[in-house]
Scaffold this motif. Structure first.
Motif, mmCIF file in Angstrom:
data_model
loop_
_atom_site.group_PDB
_atom_site.id
_atom_site.type_symbol
_atom_site.label_atom_id
_atom_site.label_comp_id
_atom_site.label_asym_id
_atom_site.label_seq_id
_atom_site.Cartn_x
_atom_site.Cartn_y
_atom_site.Cartn_z
ATOM 1 N N UNK A 194 42.975 61.886 25.245
ATOM 2 C CA UNK A 194 44.207 61.580 25.971
ATOM 3 C C UNK A 194 45.020 60.449 25.352
ATOM 4 N N UNK A 195 44.343 59.520 24.678
ATOM 5 C CA UNK A 195 45.080 58.405 24.064
ATOM 6 C C UNK A 195 46.010 58.889 22.960
ATOM 7 N N UNK A 196 45.638 59.972 22.280
ATOM 8 C CA UNK A 196 46.511 60.538 21.245
ATOM 9 C C UNK A 196 47.760 61.141 21.872
ATOM 10 N N UNK A 197 47.612 61.732 23.037
ATOM 11 C CA UNK A 197 48.757 62.280 23.758
ATOM 12 C C UNK A 197 49.656 61.156 24.266
ATOM 13 N N UNK A 198 49.046 60.124 24.831
ATOM 14 C CA UNK A 198 49.845 59.012 25.352
ATOM 15 C C UNK A 198 50.619 58.327 24.239
ATOM 16 N N UNK B 23 43.806 68.421 25.603
ATOM 17 C CA UNK B 23 44.680 69.505 26.049
ATOM 18 C C UNK B 23 45.121 69.290 27.490
ATOM 19 N N UNK B 24 44.200 68.845 28.341
ATOM 20 C CA UNK B 24 44.541 68.560 29.734
ATOM 21 C C UNK B 24 45.662 67.546 29.830
ATOM 22 N N UNK B 25 45.540 66.465 29.070
ATOM 23 C CA UNK B 25 46.541 65.396 29.117
ATOM 24 C C UNK B 25 47.888 65.894 28.604
ATOM 25 N N UNK C 196 51.851 63.908 13.302
ATOM 26 C CA UNK C 196 51.640 62.763 14.201
ATOM 27 C C UNK C 196 50.139 62.533 14.163
ATOM 28 N N UNK C 197 49.693 61.736 13.199
ATOM 29 C CA UNK C 197 48.294 61.729 12.782
ATOM 30 C C UNK C 197 47.669 60.344 12.879
ATOM 31 N N UNK C 198 46.441 60.305 13.365
ATOM 32 C CA UNK C 198 45.577 59.136 13.234
ATOM 33 C C UNK C 198 44.573 59.452 12.133
ATOM 34 N N UNK C 199 44.479 58.593 11.124
ATOM 35 C CA UNK C 199 43.506 58.777 10.052
ATOM 36 C C UNK C 199 42.263 57.941 10.350
ATOM 37 N N UNK C 200 41.109 58.577 10.297
ATOM 38 C CA UNK C 200 39.840 57.917 10.598
ATOM 39 C C UNK C 200 38.989 57.866 9.332
ATOM 40 N N UNK C 201 38.851 56.688 8.718
ATOM 41 C CA UNK C 201 38.084 56.595 7.477
ATOM 42 C C UNK C 201 36.584 56.794 7.670
ATOM 43 N N UNK C 202 36.140 56.744 8.921
ATOM 44 C CA UNK C 202 34.716 56.913 9.202
ATOM 45 C C UNK C 202 34.345 58.375 9.472
ATOM 46 N N UNK D 263 56.259 69.244 15.540
ATOM 47 C CA UNK D 263 55.398 68.075 15.343
ATOM 48 C C UNK D 263 53.976 68.471 15.708
ATOM 49 N N UNK D 264 53.003 67.985 14.939
ATOM 50 C CA UNK D 264 51.598 68.292 15.173
ATOM 51 C C UNK D 264 50.819 67.016 15.457
ATOM 52 N N UNK D 265 50.193 66.960 16.629
ATOM 53 C CA UNK D 265 49.351 65.833 17.012
ATOM 54 C C UNK D 265 47.913 66.160 16.621
ATOM 55 N N UNK D 266 47.323 65.353 15.731
ATOM 56 C CA UNK D 266 45.958 65.622 15.296
ATOM 57 C C UNK D 266 45.324 64.373 14.711
ATOM 58 N N UNK D 267 44.110 64.518 14.215
ATOM 59 C CA UNK D 267 43.399 63.447 13.512
ATOM 60 C C UNK D 267 42.809 64.011 12.225
ATOM 61 N N UNK D 268 42.790 63.176 11.184
ATOM 62 C CA UNK D 268 42.229 63.542 9.887
ATOM 63 C C UNK D 268 41.283 62.456 9.406
ATOM 64 N N UNK D 269 40.415 62.804 8.477
ATOM 65 C CA UNK D 269 39.689 61.798 7.725
ATOM 66 C C UNK D 269 40.559 61.304 6.573
#
Length: 305
Positions: free
Chosen positions: A119-123, A146-148, A82-88, A56-62
């Motif tokens: 850290x919120x992405x890790x949580x 990375x710390x979280x 495991x992705x959050x998409x950010x349209x901005x 599983x990969x935790x990341x963010x994309x546009x």
């Protein structure tokens, strides 16, 4: 099936090949161009997925054309996003120059949306991290993420690996939570001040890393393989040649992904490093980053031969 969670960046790699880099204000004619998947976190997740792990990969994309490259790449390698998409924001991208003569590379990366990983992405993925066999991170995304991730993984008894690239000063609490740190020669020097140019200086850098609090260092040495260095042992694992070097871009990522896979399957550390050296040895015989990572059957065949 072994379970690996990777935290990191996806970047669309714009790869330019030529005889040399241009000076400022100069234009140089290149020999080839390719656009493909990259970013250390994504590359390492892809490498692990192609070797048979549950990744599983935790990341963010546009929300853009480069994001589609990411999803297609992960689907092909069996990586769960495991992705959050950010349209901005935009999906990360990297400029990669590859020298035609040596295969060596120079890189500029812009993380884009993944630059907001925190850290919120890790949580959000905490239970996934706690249930992993191995948690793997790099430093292209913000250090706080990375710390979280490393803290939660270490607290749960998960094997933790940090590939400290690009190198930066690391806090003591992060170093103490690491099972392994995997710098290359230049990263080891940046972290310790010890210039690494042979096994003796690699061991000096390894000692300095142990003094900083890490449990074990795996210093990658290019074609010479890797040094596994801990308080109990210091063992050189020779490189594994699979043919002429074409492009070194993805070698470190292939190594880290393969090292994580072998450890997650219960391999002894030196055995895991040898497996990783074989994956890296295959990677450099091909162009590209994620696209150069080998399949499991190829690594097994190379080691068997």
């Amino acid at each position: 099936m072994s379970r690996i969670v990777v935290l990191g960046v996806f970047a669309a790699d714009a790869i330019y090949r030529g005889s040399r880099l241009p000076a400022m204000g100069e234009t140089v004619l290149g020999s080839a161009f390719a656009l493909g998947p990259g970013g250390k976190g994504s590359n390492q997740a892809v490498a692990a997925g192609k070797l048979g792990a549950d990744v599983s990969l935790i990341t963010r994309l546009g929300k853009d054309a480069f994001a589609k490259i990411a999803y297609d790449t992960w689907a092909d390698a069996g990586v769960t996003p495991v992705v959050v998409e950010d349209p901005e924001a935009y999906t990360g991208s990297a400029f990669i120059f590859v020298d035609d003569r040596s295969g060596e590379n120079a890189i500029i990366i812009c993380p884009g949306a993944a630059g907001d990983l925190g850290p919120e992405d890790i949580l959000r993925a905490e239970e996934l991290v706690r249930g992993a066999d191995v948690f793997l991170a790099q430093l292209e995304q913000p250090l706080a993420a990375a710390l979280a991730g490393v803290r939660i993984a270490a607290d749960s008894g998960v094997t933790t690996i940090l590939n400290p690239a690009p190198a930066q000063r690391l806090p003591a609490n992060l170093l103490r939570d690491l099972t392994y740190i995997t710098p290359n020669e230049s990263e080891a020097e940046a972290l310790t001040g010890v210039a690494v140019h042979d096994l003796a200086t690699a061991r000096q850098a390894g000692d300095a890393l142990l003094a900083l609090g890490v449990s074990a260092a795996v210093i990658t040495l290019g074609a010479e393989g890797a040094l596994l260095h801990s308080a109990e042992r210091s063992e050189h694992v020779p490189g594994v040649s699979a043919g002429p070097v074409v492009d070194t871009t993805g070698a470190g990522d292939a190594f880290n992904g393969a090292f994580a896979v072998a450890l997650s399957e219960g391999a002894e550390p030196v055995e895991a490093a040898r497996f990783a050296c074989a994956a890296a040895g295959l990677s450099v015989t091909r162009k590209g980053a994620a696209t150069s990572s080998p399949r499991r059957t190829e690594v097994d065949a190379l080691l068997a031969g």
